[in-house]
Design a protein around this motif. Structure first.
Motif, PDB file in Angstrom:
ATOM      1  N   ILE A 128     -11.805  -4.248  -4.102  1.00 49.77           N
ATOM      2  CA  ILE A 128     -11.759  -2.789  -4.252  1.00 49.77           C
ATOM      3  C   ILE A 128     -11.187  -2.150  -2.985  1.00 49.77           C
ATOM      4  CG2 ILE A 128     -13.203  -0.713  -4.483  1.00 49.77           C
ATOM      5  CD1 ILE A 128     -15.239  -2.649  -5.854  1.00 49.77           C
ATOM      6  N   LEU A 129     -11.579  -2.696  -1.842  1.00 49.03           N
ATOM      7  CA  LEU A 129     -11.189  -2.059  -0.588  1.00 49.03           C
ATOM      8  C   LEU A 129      -9.753  -2.390  -0.163  1.00 49.03           C
ATOM      9  CD1 LEU A 129     -14.424  -2.281   1.588  1.00 49.03           C
ATOM     10  CD2 LEU A 129     -13.640  -0.434   0.150  1.00 49.03           C
ATOM     11  N   LEU A 130      -9.207  -3.494  -0.678  1.00 46.99           N
ATOM     12  CA  LEU A 130      -7.864  -3.886  -0.239  1.00 46.99           C
ATOM     13  C   LEU A 130      -6.806  -2.780  -0.401  1.00 46.99           C
ATOM     14  CD1 LEU A 130      -7.158  -7.656  -1.020  1.00 46.99           C
ATOM     15  CD2 LEU A 130      -7.842  -6.559   1.103  1.00 46.99           C
ATOM     16  N   PRO A 131      -6.774  -2.111  -1.579  1.00 51.52           N
ATOM     17  CA  PRO A 131      -5.747  -1.062  -1.704  1.00 51.52           C
ATOM     18  C   PRO A 131      -5.929   0.076  -0.696  1.00 51.52           C
ATOM     19  CG  PRO A 131      -6.750  -1.564  -3.832  1.00 51.52           C
ATOM     20  CD  PRO A 131      -7.559  -2.260  -2.805  1.00 51.52           C
ATOM     21  N   VAL A 132      -7.154   0.266  -0.212  1.00 56.56           N
ATOM     22  CA  VAL A 132      -7.439   1.383   0.708  1.00 56.56           C
ATOM     23  C   VAL A 132      -6.863   1.122   2.099  1.00 56.56           C
ATOM     24  CG1 VAL A 132      -9.343   2.742   1.721  1.00 56.56           C
ATOM     25  CG2 VAL A 132      -9.573   1.816  -0.573  1.00 56.56           C
ATOM     26  N   ILE A 133      -6.740  -0.151   2.472  1.00 58.84           N
ATOM     27  CA  ILE A 133      -6.411  -0.441   3.884  1.00 58.84           C
ATOM     28  C   ILE A 133      -4.920  -0.410   4.209  1.00 58.84           C
ATOM     29  CG2 ILE A 133      -8.499  -1.831   4.190  1.00 58.84           C
ATOM     30  CD1 ILE A 133      -6.661  -4.317   4.186  1.00 58.84           C
ATOM     31  N   TYR A 134      -4.077  -0.217   3.172  1.00 60.08           N
ATOM     32  CA  TYR A 134      -2.631  -0.134   3.443  1.00 60.08           C
ATOM     33  C   TYR A 134      -2.347   0.964   4.467  1.00 60.08           C
ATOM     34  CZ  TYR A 134      -1.097  -3.317  -0.211  1.00 60.08           C
ATOM     35  OH  TYR A 134      -0.861  -4.435  -0.969  1.00 60.08           O
ATOM     36  N   GLY A 135      -1.638   0.633   5.500  1.00 56.40           N
ATOM     37  CA  GLY A 135      -1.234   1.625   6.484  1.00 56.40           C
ATOM     38  C   GLY A 135      -2.304   1.973   7.502  1.00 56.40           C
ATOM     39  N   MET A 136      -3.471   1.374   7.392  1.00 53.74           N
ATOM     40  CA  MET A 136      -4.548   1.668   8.349  1.00 53.74           C
ATOM     41  C   MET A 136      -4.309   0.946   9.668  1.00 53.74           C
ATOM     42  SD  MET A 136      -8.303   1.462   6.681  1.00 53.74           S
ATOM     43  CE  MET A 136      -9.049   2.785   5.807  1.00 53.74           C
ATOM     44  N   GLU A 137      -4.917   1.490  10.719  1.00 57.80           N
ATOM     45  CA  GLU A 137      -4.932   0.758  11.990  1.00 57.80           C
ATOM     46  C   GLU A 137      -5.793  -0.486  11.786  1.00 57.80           C
ATOM     47  OE1 GLU A 137      -3.534   1.286  15.062  1.00 57.80           O
ATOM     48  OE2 GLU A 137      -2.343   2.816  14.013  1.00 57.80           O
ATOM     49  N   PRO A 138      -5.390  -1.641  12.304  1.00 60.13           N
ATOM     50  CA  PRO A 138      -6.151  -2.873  12.047  1.00 60.13           C
ATOM     51  C   PRO A 138      -7.619  -2.788  12.437  1.00 60.13           C
ATOM     52  CG  PRO A 138      -4.035  -3.411  12.993  1.00 60.13           C
ATOM     53  CD  PRO A 138      -4.137  -1.926  13.012  1.00 60.13           C
ATOM     54  N   ASP A 139      -7.931  -2.165  13.590  1.00 55.87           N
ATOM     55  CA  ASP A 139      -9.343  -2.152  13.995  1.00 55.87           C
ATOM     56  C   ASP A 139     -10.200  -1.312  13.042  1.00 55.87           C
ATOM     57  OD1 ASP A 139      -7.918   0.047  15.125  1.00 55.87           O
ATOM     58  OD2 ASP A 139      -9.701   0.547  16.297  1.00 55.87           O
ATOM     59  N   ILE A 140      -9.592  -0.242  12.486  1.00 47.20           N
ATOM     60  CA  ILE A 140     -10.315   0.596  11.517  1.00 47.20           C
ATOM     61  C   ILE A 140     -10.510  -0.176  10.211  1.00 47.20           C
ATOM     62  CG2 ILE A 140     -10.199   2.755  10.174  1.00 47.20           C
ATOM     63  CD1 ILE A 140     -10.445   3.406  13.064  1.00 47.20           C
ATOM     64  N   ALA A 141      -9.429  -0.839   9.786  1.00 46.92           N
ATOM     65  CA  ALA A 141      -9.513  -1.611   8.539  1.00 46.92           C
ATOM     66  C   ALA A 141     -10.544  -2.733   8.673  1.00 46.92           C
ATOM     67  CB  ALA A 141      -8.143  -2.189   8.200  1.00 46.92           C
TER      68      ALA A 141
END
Lengths: 497, 165
Positions: free
Chosen positions: A45-58
């Motif tokens: 579920i969370l994978l689509p949300v992390i596109y474009g996020m900063e790695p540490d936030i993701a």
């Protein structure tokens, strides 16, 4: 290294990091509460949300979620006798009897405190092991992994019940169910009855919910009462915390068991709770009430299953080898973020590795705190007449099972496993033994095949194999003596009554 | 006890089948199920003889689980337990039939209403509210967790609005 450690510590307390971590924790808690939906669903579920996020936030979001699923999955295990996820099956053994006698709050709060402590041990171990992880992981070849699988299977000896033959037969049933589908060493499908569904084997979620959830729903509906036999649920949340703290050495030992099992890629975390449960049975010296609501039977598996997540991150981050299904999806998330997992993580992304460590620790604290706060109101469910809860439980387990392969086969297999589980329960055939056999079947066959192909018979003389073999023998002797003593004590007490 | 012997017989039959079927597989696929099957068949026979011996000697079946599993404690006759269990399994099979016919969300909502009304003996209005809650839960979970459910025959024939369609 210390600089990266301190820098990442500062990073996790930034506002955005905390917001995303708490979001991940809330998502993880919600998914953990629903039986059958575990880390794989949550991560997906969370994978689509992390596109474009900063790695540490993701990382905060993903680690926050995966860290707390083994915490909140305790709710259905303790309150309904239904495994919240594969890692909380053993919690049922003592948590559910406690809920039945009106001590749900105590069981839950002890479980959450143990989960918190286990999670923290996992995080600390992860941070300490990073520099020395490579030689440790490479020391475990197929022969050692095979022996560890046998160690898991040896728990059947302890959980075999009053008639050990039935325990062994139940384990063999599990091994046969686990052998359904494609053979690992040859291009052959086994026991599929010509159906396409069975070619991939029967999914774990279907077997777990079928054997445990379905029979419990049927039994409770027949009884027509609430789960708790007492009208109160106890005022035991402080007592539960004290219980966990009083058994801190047990928590520590089981946490290390969890870390080791999570740390070894390919062993699978589904059996971690049973190994921890078997361990507490072996080492307890006083008069235990295991199987009837002994708090140590809740503390042991709960500390192990949370610690496992810290262990599981080690091979995932440092070698790109996922230790479990949810870690495989986490790996996919890392690739989405443009981070190549592997040994270079220590040289190029050490800050991210330590961000994971701190996030894991913080998520466990936040998750456990939220669960302790929610324990008492959620435990009220045990006072509700089960006929009001049952249709919703059937809804959840059928929906969860259908997600395994999204075919009718899942629902039919659930029904068949459910009927089998119910009959086993009525006639005194131990279902945990069947589940352990099922979970370990594929590993047992695969690692034995690889060991024999690669080393012939010489693998039997490898030092690691001999050491684990000795542990198995000692563990079996101690465990069998202990269970015999417990059964004898129970018989004496029944005779007195 | 007789039921227990029947269940033990089931295990003998199962492991006989496993051992026999395994013989038909190629060597590398055969070894594991054959080893497990033969070992378990011997155990199943020993267990069956033990059950028969207990029956002949009139020794009560040791139904206590000890450490191995959750205990079952009934305050009603076993025959009644089996009858009720059979009925409940029948209800689940009927639910499956409903799902096949009218799809998961609709069948499950109706199932919740019926269980509340006829098993829990709730008021009709409360039963309907529970049914709506079930439908709402399915829709919420479907949106949030991106899960799917089995379609029914009716969905293939009629274009129903989401989440019923």
């Amino acid at each position: 290294m210390l600089e990266a450690l301190s820098q990442s510590f500062v990073t996790i307390f930034t506002f955005s990091h905390i917001v995303w971590l708490v979001t991940g924790v809330l998502a993880g808690l919600s998914i953990g509460v629903l039986p059958g939906l575990g880390g794989i669903v949550g991560m997906s579920i969370l994978l689509p949300v992390i596109y474009g996020m900063e790695p540490d936030i993701a990382f905060a979001l993903l680690v926050g979620m995966v860290a707390v699923i083994p915490t909140s999955d305790t709710f259905p295990s303790v309150l309904m006798g239904i495994p919240g996820s594969a890692a909380s099956q053993a919690t049922i053994m003592d948590g559910y009897p406690m809920a039945k006698r009106g001590e749900a709050t105590r069981a839950l709060s002890a479980a959450f405190t143990a989960s918190l402590m286990g999670g923290l041990v996992g995080a600390v171990t992860l941070s300490l092991v990073i520099p020395i992880a490579k030689p440790l992981i490479l020391a475990f070849g197929s022969p050692e992994l095979f022996m560890l699988t046998v160690l898991g299977l040896s728990m059947v000896g302890i959980l075999a019940g009053k008639r050990p033959i039935r325990g062994l037969l139940a384990a063999c049933l599990g091994l046969v169910i686990g052998a359904i589908g494609a053979a690992p060493a040859a291009a052959e499908y086994r026991f599929t009855f010509g159906t396409e569904y069975m070619m991939d084997g029967i999914p774990l979620v279907v077997v777990g919910l079928g054997l445990f959830a379905f029979p419990e729903i049927i039994d409770l509906l027949i009884k027509g009462k609430a789960i708790s036999e007492k009208t109160t649920i106890g005022r035991g949340w402080v007592k539960g915390v004290k219980d966990a703290l009083a058994h801190k050495l047990l928590v520590l030992r089981c946490s290390f068991i969890g870390v080791i099992i999570g740390f070894l890629p390919g062993l699978g975390g589904s059996v971690v709770d049973w190994i921890a449960y078997g361990h507490v049975v072996q080492i307890t010296k006083d008069k235990p009430q295991f199987g009837k609501g002994d708090i140590r039977g809740v503390i042991a598996p709960e500390s192990a299953n949370n610690a496992k997540e810290g262990g599981g991150l080690i091979p995932t981050l440092l070698f790109g080898i996922p230790g479990s299904g949810s870690m495989a999806v986490f790996l996919g998330g890392m690739l989405i973020l443009g981070i190549q997992p592997g040994p270079s993580m220590v040289t190029e992304h050490l800050d991210l590795v330590y961000t994971s460590v701190w996030s894991l620790a913080l998520a466990n604290i936040v998750g456990a705190a939220l669960c302790v706060i929610l324990a008492r109101p959620i435990a009220q469910l045990t006072k509700v007449r089960y006929a009001y809860i049952a249709p919703f439980m059937i809804l959840i387990i059928t929906l969860a099972c259908y997600q395994a392969t999204q075919t009718w086969g899942d629902l039919i297999a659930l029904l068949v496993m459910g009927i089998l589980g119910w009959i086993m329960k009525q006639f005194g055939w131990p279902r945990p033994a069947a589940l352990i056999g099922y979970v370990l079947a594929a590993n047992l066959e695969t690692y034995l095949f690889i060991s024999a192909q690669r080393f012939g018979w010489t693998w039997l003389w490898r030092p690691g194999v001999l050491v684990i073999g000795a542990i198995i023998v000692i563990s079996l002797i101690l465990g069998l003596r202990k269970t015999a003593a417990i059964d004898k004590a129970a018989q004496k007490s029944e005779a007195k009554q | 006890m007789n039921g227990s012997i029947l269940f033990s017989l089931f295990f003998v039959a199962l492991f006989s089948y496993v051992s026999y079927s395994a013989l038909g597989y190629v060597y590398l696929a055969r070894m594991f199920p054959l080893a497990v099957g033969v070992f378990a068949l011997v155990l199943a026979l020993v267990n069956l003889f033990e059950d028969i011996w207990r029956l002949r000697r009139n020794i009560a079946s040791d139904s206590g689980m000890g450490l191995s599993d959750l205990e079952t404690d009934w305050d009603i006759a076993h025959s009644e337990v089996w009858l009720k269990a059979g009925l409940l399994i029948g209800v689940v099979i009927a639910l499956y039939g409903g799902i096949w016919l009218i799809g998961y969300p609709l069948a499950m909502s109706i199932f919740v209403v019926l269980v509340y009304r006829f098993i829990a003996r709730a008021k009709l209005i409360n039963s309907c509210i529970a049914g709506m809650a079930a439908l709402g839960f399915i829709a919420f979970v479907a949106k949030m967790l991106n899960v799917s459910w089995p379609e029914g025959l009716i969905q293939k024939l009629v274009n129903l609005p989401w989440p019923l369609g």
